[in-house]
Design a protein around this motif. Sequence first.
Motif, PDB file in Angstrom:
ATOM      1  N   ARG A   1       0.833  -1.209   0.000  1.00  0.00           N
ATOM      2  CA  ARG A   1       0.000   0.000   0.000  1.00  0.00           C
ATOM      3  C   ARG A   1       0.864   1.254   0.000  1.00  0.00           C
ATOM      4  O   ARG A   1       0.501   2.275  -0.591  1.00  0.00           O
TER       5      ARG A   1
ATOM      6  N   ARG B   1       0.349   0.480 -10.162  1.00  0.00           N
ATOM      7  CA  ARG B   1      -1.024  -0.002 -10.027  1.00  0.00           C
ATOM      8  C   ARG B   1      -1.012  -1.192  -9.089  1.00  0.00           C
ATOM      9  O   ARG B   1       0.018  -1.828  -8.897  1.00  0.00           O
ATOM     10  N   ILE B   2      -2.179  -1.511  -8.547  1.00  0.00           N
ATOM     11  CA  ILE B   2      -2.242  -2.643  -7.627  1.00  0.00           C
ATOM     12  C   ILE B   2      -3.420  -3.547  -7.957  1.00  0.00           C
ATOM     13  O   ILE B   2      -4.473  -3.077  -8.396  1.00  0.00           O
TER      14      ILE B   2
ATOM     15  N   ARG C   1      -7.402  -4.286 -16.029  1.00  0.00           N
ATOM     16  CA  ARG C   1      -7.686  -2.919 -15.608  1.00  0.00           C
ATOM     17  C   ARG C   1      -6.437  -2.259 -15.044  1.00  0.00           C
ATOM     18  O   ARG C   1      -6.174  -1.079 -15.282  1.00  0.00           O
ATOM     19  N   ALA C   2      -5.646  -3.034 -14.303  1.00  0.00           N
ATOM     20  CA  ALA C   2      -4.424  -2.478 -13.731  1.00  0.00           C
ATOM     21  C   ALA C   2      -3.392  -2.188 -14.813  1.00  0.00           C
ATOM     22  O   ALA C   2      -2.593  -1.269 -14.687  1.00  0.00           O
TER      23      ALA C   2
END
Lengths: 316, 285
Positions: B90, B118-119, B185-186
């Motif tokens: 994070r 991105r995660i 999406r990432a």
Amino acid sequence: MTTIDTFSEGRKLRRATSGTPRTLTEGTLTEDKPQDWQQASQNPPKGAADGAQAKGGKPAGLHTISRGAWLPYLVPVGLVLVWQILSSTGLISDRIMPSPVAVLAAFWERLLSGELGRDVAVSGARALSGLLIGGSIGFLLGIANGVSKLSEQLTDTTLQMLRTIPHLAMIPLVILWFGIGEEAKLFLTSLGVLFPIYLNTYHGVKNVDRDLVEMGRIYGMSNWSLFRKVIFPGALPSIFVGLRYALGIMWLTLIVSEAIAANSGIGYMANTAREFMMTDVVVLALVIYAVLGKLADVVARALERWALSWNAAYQA
Amino acid sequence: MPVSSYLLPSAMVWDAFELQERAYFPDGTEVRPIAEPPVLPKAPAGLRLRGVEKAFGDNRVLRGIDLDVPAGQFVAIVGKSGCGKSTLLRLLVGLDEPTGGEIDFIDDGGDRVAPDARIVFQEPRLLPWFSVADNVAVGLGDGVPKAFARREAELVLDEVQLSEKAREWPAKLSGGQRQRVALARALVSRPGLLALDEPLGALDALTRISMQQLLTRVWRELGFTAVLVTHDVTEAVHLADRVIVLDEGEVKLDLAVPRPHPRHHGDPELALLEGQLLAAILGES
Ligand SMILES: Nc1ncnc2c1ncn2[C@@H]1O[C@H](COP(=O)(O)OP(=O)(O)O)[C@@H](O)[C@H]1O
Ligand SMILES: [Mg+2]
């Protein structure tokens, strides 16, 4: 996921038990989930056909289709028939209860004269403007209190307190404030629909998946975009629950406020008819209220199905 | 590249796994063999961590992490539950601020560049009311022209072999497919670094193996830096160039995995490394 599983369970169940009496299958589904029941009743031919195949294509399948179609209407139609017979034979006096045919005649006469159309339009406009005003206020407050801590602290407790007052109990006060004109009806209807919409919108926003909101933030959504793409759609199922509940309150409030005083609308029609002891028109007014209420619910349901088509629970 | 969707008898699926040349998701989607020429290339971003700390009140979760990740590397982070792996991720992607130390993104030459990460989480976190393609387009951010978003989404969906599902609702997909949408999406914005927090943790064993191969392939084709948190040491040594063991908020072991791809499940060298890692995690010396 769970819902999808329930669905396929339901289908399997239907297929598995299609050899046994159909009522049993329906009963099982109804208890579980209403949408399963809908699914079952929407395509009875499929289930019935399965049943026919299982029995080696006997015409029993055809028989099942027609029975499923007419059986639910047997009791209401029967009741109307009995009512008509009792009226025609004079067992029920016209002054207490008009015959169905008399109600139908009253309907036809007023439809042709244009009075009915006018009265329905007036009542419908009252109901809808109340819904629009009260619903918008409830919706906006629900959204605001759902997303903003400040707004929530400022107004939620107040709204929760006001909510406990039955809005119809305010009629004397409302008459003092607004008289018996349109404003009074509008105020009461708006007030009535405000709370269910508020509560369900608020609840819906509060229960939007936090992880989805975080995801939106990660991908740099602006507040507006977050609202439009995540919060509002997430709250929508709950908002629809509020809307359908509000529709019920909307009609109820309108009926009560039109009964108190009105010089147009369905309530006016019923009141004038009462003065002239025209029971057929009084009953006609009841029927029209019922039809309008049903119509509003059907429209809301259709809207719901369309807007929530992504949700497995609403998929046709 | 067209995505074939054969339905093979299960014995043949197993054969495919044995061969390691190509594999199939349990839903029948073929996993493409690792391709040589990279498509959709993008400059990867490396990492430089100096004395990174993170405390929640009195709870010092990360206690001074020093770490250099060269651009384009695949790093796996393993460690006991609660040792701070997710917390570290994070911080890397800017979801939380460190309470001490510095995190810099660097290019090949070691110069600082803008953060570009991105995660992917264990849960796909897809918007159920958006189609698969629209979910992927979310990764491009606000205000992107529709046509562009659609094209990019299609490209990256092809990359994760889900082109044919572009118009579906997420609810219609399997767990593995949903996670591939989340991956798409990432990746659609071509980040320089991709953080993955136990992305395969919720999947069944078969799907997990296919997903591991897909991850390796996508990483090699797109060339981003990957930081994978996993509780599965086998997964770590199969995917990563390097495995880091976190313990009590510190780097306890930093182990290189010098084996070429594709890696085989019976590889004895990998088994050896796995043993070393397990010993470090479980606290035996
Ligand atoms: N937002 C938070 N607030 C307080 N404590 C947290 C928070 N996030 C994580 N922690 C604590 O940090 C520690 C490490 O958590 P985490 O990084 O999630 O571990 P894991 O290695 O299993 O991913 C745990 O003790 C957890 O309680
Ligand atoms: Mg974790």
